[in-house]
Scaffold this motif. Sequence first.
Motif: not given
Length: 194
Positions: A142-151, A165-173, A181-187
Amino acid sequence: MNNEAILREFLDYTQFVRGCRPKTADAYAIDMKVWQTFCRNDYPQMDNPSKAKMVVDYIRYLRVDRKNGSSAVQRKLATLSAFIDYLILMEIITPKQDERKKWPKLLDTPERLPVVLENKEIQQILTQPDTTTILGRRDRAILTLIYSVGLRVSEICSLQLRNVHWEEKRILIQGKGGRERYLLSPVINMDKTS
């Protein structure tokens, strides 16, 4: 023009005809109550809410008496403008009576810049969760998401596993106002079983 029925009809119109979300309709209701209070005290016989002199006095009331900042004043004027559009649509006032072109232009005030944490402060925060426990691993993600993509916190709270979406390394927000919106995430590089 302070007619309660007209105001109720306007608020219903914003939600049920224009399709404003409930929170937006609630904000309109609050803004219109402020406007009503102003009119009751200073313009009890007001028949045209677009009158430039009245709007100048309303802005003064918002800034001086209510101590509203520029963004609050802008929002209240936008609500009043939507109300005027409604009155014209319902033929309560005519387009010729509309004085919004005479309204004063408000100067933009510089927005305060957010305080940015230094890299070492971020690292200290990210090392706080105990990653030997499942809750600690969750908190770290959670902290990494908040920091890395500004949620926003509300976006984190509404996040569902099906949105990742694990394969595409993206999250539907699910963002503000129900926008998606979709975000790419290092998490997502983390092991999804942990």
